[in-house]
Design a protein around this motif. Structure first.
Motif, PDB file in Angstrom:
ATOM      1  N   HIS A 242      -8.862  17.701  -2.598  1.00 18.69           N
ATOM      2  CA  HIS A 242     -10.804  17.151  -2.660  1.00 18.69           C
ATOM      3  C   HIS A 242     -10.913  19.083  -2.828  1.00 18.69           C
ATOM      4  O   HIS A 242     -10.710  19.317  -1.552  1.00 18.69           O
ATOM      5  CB  HIS A 242     -11.455  16.886  -1.339  1.00 18.69           C
ATOM      6  CG  HIS A 242     -11.488  15.793  -1.298  1.00 18.69           C
ATOM      7  ND1 HIS A 242     -11.443  13.869  -1.617  1.00 18.69           N
ATOM      8  CD2 HIS A 242     -11.046  15.414   0.044  1.00 18.69           C
ATOM      9  CE1 HIS A 242     -11.025  13.256  -1.231  1.00 18.69           C
ATOM     10  NE2 HIS A 242     -10.764  14.099  -0.175  1.00 18.69           N
ATOM     11  N   LYS A 243     -11.389  19.143  -3.964  1.00 20.21           N
ATOM     12  CA  LYS A 243     -11.312  20.771  -4.130  1.00 20.21           C
ATOM     13  C   LYS A 243     -12.910  21.084  -4.949  1.00 20.21           C
ATOM     14  O   LYS A 243     -13.504  20.199  -5.996  1.00 20.21           O
ATOM     15  CB  LYS A 243     -10.421  21.253  -5.727  1.00 20.21           C
ATOM     16  CG  LYS A 243     -10.696  22.472  -6.072  1.00 20.21           C
ATOM     17  CD  LYS A 243     -10.217  23.123  -7.201  1.00 20.21           C
ATOM     18  CE  LYS A 243     -10.031  24.513  -8.180  1.00 20.21           C
ATOM     19  NZ  LYS A 243      -9.110  24.305  -8.909  1.00 20.21           N
ATOM     20  N   VAL A 244     -13.740  21.512  -4.472  1.00 16.56           N
ATOM     21  CA  VAL A 244     -14.741  22.152  -4.759  1.00 16.56           C
ATOM     22  C   VAL A 244     -14.480  24.006  -4.954  1.00 16.56           C
ATOM     23  O   VAL A 244     -13.426  24.974  -4.483  1.00 16.56           O
ATOM     24  CB  VAL A 244     -15.593  22.157  -3.555  1.00 16.56           C
ATOM     25  CG1 VAL A 244     -16.152  20.969  -3.590  1.00 16.56           C
ATOM     26  CG2 VAL A 244     -15.247  22.102  -1.907  1.00 16.56           C
ATOM     27  N   GLU A 245     -15.451  23.827  -5.562  1.00 15.29           N
ATOM     28  CA  GLU A 245     -15.996  25.694  -5.674  1.00 15.29           C
ATOM     29  C   GLU A 245     -17.010  25.859  -5.539  1.00 15.29           C
ATOM     30  O   GLU A 245     -18.068  25.391  -7.011  1.00 15.29           O
ATOM     31  CB  GLU A 245     -15.072  26.115  -7.109  1.00 15.29           C
ATOM     32  CG  GLU A 245     -15.192  25.043  -8.368  1.00 15.29           C
ATOM     33  CD  GLU A 245     -14.020  25.277  -9.219  1.00 15.29           C
ATOM     34  OE1 GLU A 245     -14.402  25.610 -10.290  1.00 15.29           O
ATOM     35  OE2 GLU A 245     -12.797  25.555  -8.741  1.00 15.29           O
ATOM     36  N   CYS A 246     -17.697  27.443  -5.775  1.00 16.95           N
ATOM     37  CA  CYS A 246     -18.592  28.065  -6.454  1.00 16.95           C
ATOM     38  C   CYS A 246     -18.038  29.816  -6.593  1.00 16.95           C
ATOM     39  O   CYS A 246     -17.387  29.963  -6.875  1.00 16.95           O
ATOM     40  CB  CYS A 246     -19.061  28.308  -5.866  1.00 16.95           C
ATOM     41  SG  CYS A 246     -19.119  29.120  -3.653  1.00 16.95           S
ATOM     42  N   VAL A 247     -18.800  30.064  -7.513  1.00 20.60           N
ATOM     43  CA  VAL A 247     -19.163  31.403  -8.803  1.00 20.60           C
ATOM     44  C   VAL A 247     -19.220  32.420  -7.634  1.00 20.60           C
ATOM     45  O   VAL A 247     -20.275  32.437  -7.137  1.00 20.60           O
ATOM     46  CB  VAL A 247     -19.776  31.450  -9.884  1.00 20.60           C
ATOM     47  CG1 VAL A 247     -20.123  32.800 -10.941  1.00 20.60           C
ATOM     48  CG2 VAL A 247     -19.006  29.972 -10.599  1.00 20.60           C
ATOM     49  N   ILE A 248     -18.644  33.583  -7.657  1.00 25.82           N
ATOM     50  CA  ILE A 248     -19.084  34.727  -6.953  1.00 25.82           C
ATOM     51  C   ILE A 248     -19.479  35.815  -8.236  1.00 25.82           C
ATOM     52  O   ILE A 248     -18.469  36.451  -8.842  1.00 25.82           O
ATOM     53  CB  ILE A 248     -18.385  35.177  -6.251  1.00 25.82           C
ATOM     54  CG1 ILE A 248     -17.719  34.482  -5.689  1.00 25.82           C
ATOM     55  CG2 ILE A 248     -18.443  36.665  -5.489  1.00 25.82           C
ATOM     56  CD1 ILE A 248     -15.888  35.142  -4.159  1.00 25.82           C
ATOM     57  N   PRO A 249     -20.845  36.446  -8.468  1.00 25.84           N
ATOM     58  CA  PRO A 249     -21.374  37.027  -9.281  1.00 25.84           C
ATOM     59  C   PRO A 249     -20.774  37.673  -9.416  1.00 25.84           C
ATOM     60  O   PRO A 249     -20.434  38.460 -10.490  1.00 25.84           O
ATOM     61  CB  PRO A 249     -22.968  36.822  -8.848  1.00 25.84           C
ATOM     62  CG  PRO A 249     -23.195  35.739  -8.414  1.00 25.84           C
ATOM     63  CD  PRO A 249     -21.147  35.331  -7.758  1.00 25.84           C
ATOM     64  N   TRP A 250     -20.312  39.062  -8.956  1.00 23.39           N
ATOM     65  CA  TRP A 250     -19.961  40.063  -8.416  1.00 23.39           C
ATOM     66  C   TRP A 250     -18.656  40.347  -8.548  1.00 23.39           C
ATOM     67  O   TRP A 250     -17.999  41.511  -8.852  1.00 23.39           O
ATOM     68  CB  TRP A 250     -20.270  41.044  -7.058  1.00 23.39           C
ATOM     69  CG  TRP A 250     -19.592  41.073  -5.795  1.00 23.39           C
ATOM     70  CD1 TRP A 250     -20.125  39.334  -5.355  1.00 23.39           C
ATOM     71  CD2 TRP A 250     -19.011  40.577  -5.137  1.00 23.39           C
ATOM     72  NE1 TRP A 250     -19.801  39.106  -3.653  1.00 23.39           N
ATOM     73  CE2 TRP A 250     -18.851  39.203  -4.715  1.00 23.39           C
ATOM     74  CE3 TRP A 250     -17.196  40.697  -5.536  1.00 23.39           C
ATOM     75  CZ2 TRP A 250     -17.305  39.756  -2.987  1.00 23.39           C
ATOM     76  CZ3 TRP A 250     -16.364  41.406  -4.961  1.00 23.39           C
ATOM     77  CH2 TRP A 250     -16.478  40.948  -3.787  1.00 23.39           C
ATOM     78  N   LEU A 251     -17.687  39.143  -8.840  1.00 21.81           N
ATOM     79  CA  LEU A 251     -16.370  39.326  -8.424  1.00 21.81           C
ATOM     80  C   LEU A 251     -16.734  38.972 -10.457  1.00 21.81           C
ATOM     81  O   LEU A 251     -15.946  39.449 -11.239  1.00 21.81           O
ATOM     82  CB  LEU A 251     -15.434  38.292  -8.739  1.00 21.81           C
ATOM     83  CG  LEU A 251     -14.920  38.440  -6.881  1.00 21.81           C
ATOM     84  CD1 LEU A 251     -13.988  36.919  -6.235  1.00 21.81           C
ATOM     85  CD2 LEU A 251     -13.524  39.651  -6.773  1.00 21.81           C
ATOM     86  N   ASN A 252     -17.267  38.109 -11.104  1.00 15.63           N
ATOM     87  CA  ASN A 252     -16.891  38.184 -12.122  1.00 15.63           C
ATOM     88  C   ASN A 252     -17.749  39.501 -12.952  1.00 15.63           C
ATOM     89  O   ASN A 252     -17.015  40.085 -14.478  1.00 15.63           O
ATOM     90  CB  ASN A 252     -18.710  37.379 -12.926  1.00 15.63           C
ATOM     91  CG  ASN A 252     -18.597  37.207 -14.579  1.00 15.63           C
ATOM     92  OD1 ASN A 252     -17.477  36.138 -14.995  1.00 15.63           O
ATOM     93  ND2 ASN A 252     -19.475  37.253 -15.008  1.00 15.63           N
ATOM     94  N   ASP A 253     -17.658  40.481 -12.391  1.00 13.06           N
ATOM     95  CA  ASP A 253     -18.737  41.404 -13.448  1.00 13.06           C
ATOM     96  C   ASP A 253     -17.749  42.247 -12.668  1.00 13.06           C
ATOM     97  O   ASP A 253     -17.292  43.238 -13.946  1.00 13.06           O
ATOM     98  CB  ASP A 253     -19.686  42.497 -11.898  1.00 13.06           C
ATOM     99  CG  ASP A 253     -21.089  41.703 -12.338  1.00 13.06           C
ATOM    100  OD1 ASP A 253     -21.420  40.859 -13.163  1.00 13.06           O
ATOM    101  OD2 ASP A 253     -21.861  42.344 -11.630  1.00 13.06           O
ATOM    102  N   ALA A 254     -16.808  42.404 -11.628  1.00 10.96           N
ATOM    103  CA  ALA A 254     -15.653  43.375 -11.444  1.00 10.96           C
ATOM    104  C   ALA A 254     -14.902  42.415 -12.856  1.00 10.96           C
ATOM    105  O   ALA A 254     -14.279  44.035 -13.342  1.00 10.96           O
ATOM    106  CB  ALA A 254     -14.815  43.449 -10.628  1.00 10.96           C
ATOM    107  N   LEU A 255     -14.399  41.888 -12.768  1.00  5.00           N
ATOM    108  CA  LEU A 255     -13.263  41.154 -13.988  1.00  5.00           C
ATOM    109  C   LEU A 255     -13.641  41.928 -15.477  1.00  5.00           C
ATOM    110  O   LEU A 255     -12.631  42.474 -16.056  1.00  5.00           O
ATOM    111  CB  LEU A 255     -13.293  39.823 -14.547  1.00  5.00           C
ATOM    112  CG  LEU A 255     -12.680  39.302 -13.417  1.00  5.00           C
ATOM    113  CD1 LEU A 255     -12.819  37.397 -12.882  1.00  5.00           C
ATOM    114  CD2 LEU A 255     -10.939  39.545 -12.995  1.00  5.00           C
ATOM    115  N   VAL A 256     -15.228  41.784 -15.905  1.00  3.68           N
ATOM    116  CA  VAL A 256     -15.532  42.067 -16.516  1.00  3.68           C
ATOM    117  C   VAL A 256     -14.828  44.278 -17.129  1.00  3.68           C
ATOM    118  O   VAL A 256     -14.353  44.419 -17.832  1.00  3.68           O
ATOM    119  CB  VAL A 256     -17.161  41.826 -17.255  1.00  3.68           C
ATOM    120  CG1 VAL A 256     -17.692  42.813 -18.172  1.00  3.68           C
ATOM    121  CG2 VAL A 256     -17.620  40.697 -17.052  1.00  3.68           C
TER     122      VAL A 256
END
Length: 284
Positions: A242-256
């Motif tokens: 069973h795998k569940v996930e959610c987005v961490i918005p500030w990690l998305n910013d960091a990758l950009v």
């Protein structure tokens, strides 16, 4: 011939002047731009509103699937709370498990990425505005060092560790819950790109009389049903995943920010290389 030589000399003088401007002015402009971007990236890792002092701000992330529902609380680079409900497929039993109050789980990927960003900023600020770059090779060396740190930071978030099932069992995460996890469950938490991922493995013991050909599974980010491993005196097999996930918005910013910074470094390297190719060119 004299006219051609004069034209070549004039062309060379113009190029030398442009190269001096590149070393003395544009390089420092790019370094300032990189510092600004990476300081923004660094702020994302300390979390908005947390300030430079005191504990990092807590953020709650809701995880939801048909089988698994829960809330993970992230505080900086650590999970400070976890509250999970698992609906067991075979008998529809509902299991609940949460972190003990005295426990936190360090997300090494976030900590490592932050450290690499800090190292990149250190490299960029080691040359102040008054520093004069003498050669293109010196700039290329600095850009390579910065890009190495940025690539490592990005890779720590985009490439989760491939763990064996015994490594997951021995990680200590399974011992952080109250009530204690049943012996037929394993839990793993990791970062994948900009997502916080929780995986729950349901296990069943293989009987000594089992006719299955026992082949221990190797390392993987996500193991599939049927994966086998040995733990203590038992041979076990994964029955459900069973795998569940959610987005961490500030990690998305960091990758950009990492991507934009790497592009700026490469553009500066390309400009330096254009001049280098000219100096190495010798007409017949």
């Amino acid at each position: 011939m004299a006219t051609a030589m004069a034209a070549t000399a004039a062309e060379r003088a113009v190029l030398e002047e442009e190269f001096r401007w590149l070393l003395h002015d544009e390089v420092h402009a790019v370094l300032r731009q990189l510092q600004d971007i990476l300081k923004e990236a660094s702020l994302r890792f300390t979390l908005p509103g947390s300030g430079s002092e005191g504990p990092a701000k807590q953020e709650n992330f809701i995880l939801s699937s048909y089988q698994v529902k829960g809330v993970l609380t992230l505080q900086g680079d650590a999970l400070s709370q976890a509250d999970v409900n698992l609906k067991v497929p075979r008998n529809s039993q509902l299991l609940h498990f949460a972190f003990r109050e005295d426990k936190q789980w360090k997300l090494q990927q976030i900590q490592d990425a932050r450290n690499h960003v800090s190292q990149a900023i250190y490299l960029l600020t080691s040359r102040d505005e008054g520093y004069q770059f003498r050669t293109g090779a010196e700039v290329l060396k600095l850009m390579d060092a910065v890009m190495l740190q940025l690539t490592r930071a990005r890779n720590r978030l985009t490439t989760p560790a491939a763990l064996t099932l015994p490594e997951i069992a021995a990680s200590g995460l399974t011992r952080m819950f109250a009530p204690a996890l049943p012996s037929d469950l394993l839990v793993n938490v990791y970062i994948n790109l900009n997502k916080l991922c929780l995986t729950v493995y349901q296990l069943h013991a293989l009987q000594p009389s089992s006719t299955k050909n026992f082949r221990p599974a190797g390392g993987a980010v996500l193991h599939s049903p049927g994966a086998m491993f040995e733990w203590g005196s038992q041979r076990l097999e994964v029955s459900h995943v069973h795998k569940v996930e959610c987005v961490i918005p500030w990690l998305n910013d960091a990758l950009v920010f990492f991507t934009v910074s790497l592009q700026l470094c490469q553009q500066l390297k390309d400009k330096i290389s254009v001049f280098s190719s000219y100096w190495s060119y010798r007409p017949f």
